[in-house]
Design an enzyme around this catalytic site. Structure first.
Site, PDB file in Angstrom:
ATOM      1  N   HIS A 169       0.757  -1.314  -0.015  1.00  0.00           N
ATOM      2  CA  HIS A 169      -0.054  -0.090  -0.036  1.00  0.00           C
ATOM      3  C   HIS A 169       0.962   1.128   0.071  1.00  0.00           C
ATOM      4  CE1 HIS A 169      -3.986  -1.434   1.392  1.00  0.00           C
ATOM      5  NE2 HIS A 169      -3.385  -2.441   0.860  1.00  0.00           N
TER       6      HIS A 169
ATOM      7  N   GLU B 102       0.798   4.043   1.655  1.00  0.00           N
ATOM      8  CA  GLU B 102       1.141   4.532   2.939  1.00  0.00           C
ATOM      9  C   GLU B 102       2.398   3.472   3.573  1.00  0.00           C
ATOM     10  OE1 GLU B 102      -3.336   4.519   3.091  1.00  0.00           O
ATOM     11  OE2 GLU B 102      -1.774   3.271   2.098  1.00  0.00           O
TER      12      GLU B 102
ATOM     13  N   CYS C  76      -3.207   0.193   7.402  1.00  0.00           N
ATOM     14  CA  CYS C  76      -2.204   1.328   7.201  1.00  0.00           C
ATOM     15  C   CYS C  76      -2.327   2.248   8.371  1.00  0.00           C
ATOM     16  CB  CYS C  76      -2.462   1.866   5.910  1.00  0.00           C
ATOM     17  SG  CYS C  76      -1.950   0.949   4.711  1.00  0.00           S
TER      18      CYS C  76
END
Length: 164
Positions: free
Chosen positions: A63, A65, A96
């Protein structure tokens, strides 16, 4: 001034840094990824960048993040991102949000809310849960339309049938 409410008036530089995150989202879209981008900022400098790479890397943890947090930690030489602000184009998911708490990010700024998976105010609010040992200020809705339109365009393109 920390902002602990879900909606808040963005700080002057929030728009500037969100544009940096949008650049990362645009790169993700060009690579065929869901267009989510993130930057970690400390004292007016980007110390970490990330964009979604789940498809490219075949990694459920890739991801935006998490990639930005990892880069910031490497660059700063510490897993504690004290004093840092995360700018991300989409409200972080539970995974996240947990990483933001565990890395001690001071402030989160996100663009579009995610009513299906967001865990920073939508489905839950992990980053401000008083039971945890760390909480952060949250500002939402910064360039929300720009962030949301990239996601909508991406998914419309996926659903569009091939023209023969």
């Amino acid at each position: 001034m920390p902002v602990f409410g879900f909606r808040a008036i963005p700080m002057v530089n929030d728009r500037e840094w969100m544009l940096e995150a949008l650049d990362e989202a645009d790169c993700a879209a060009q690579e065929g990824e869901v267009p989510v981008g993130a930057v970690v900022v400390l004292k007016g400098e980007v110390v970490g960048r990330g964009r979604n790479r789940r498809e490219r890397d075949q990694d459920p943890l890739a991801h935006a993040e998490l990639r930005a947090i990892s880069e910031a930690a490497r660059r700063l030489g510490s897993w504690r991102l004290t004093g840092c602000t995360m700018y991300v184009t989409l409200e972080p998911c539970a995974m996240c949000a947990g990483a933001l708490v565990n890395s001690r990010v001071e402030r989160l700024v996100f663009g579009a809310s995610d009513p299906k998976a967001g865990f920073c105010g939508s489905l839950g609010d992990l980053v401000r849960d008083p039971r945890l040992n760390h909480r952060m200020a949250v500002t939402s809705g910064v360039l929300a339309e720009e962030c949301g339109s990239r996601l909508r365009s991406f998914f419309v393109g996926l659903r569009r049938p091939l023209v023969r």
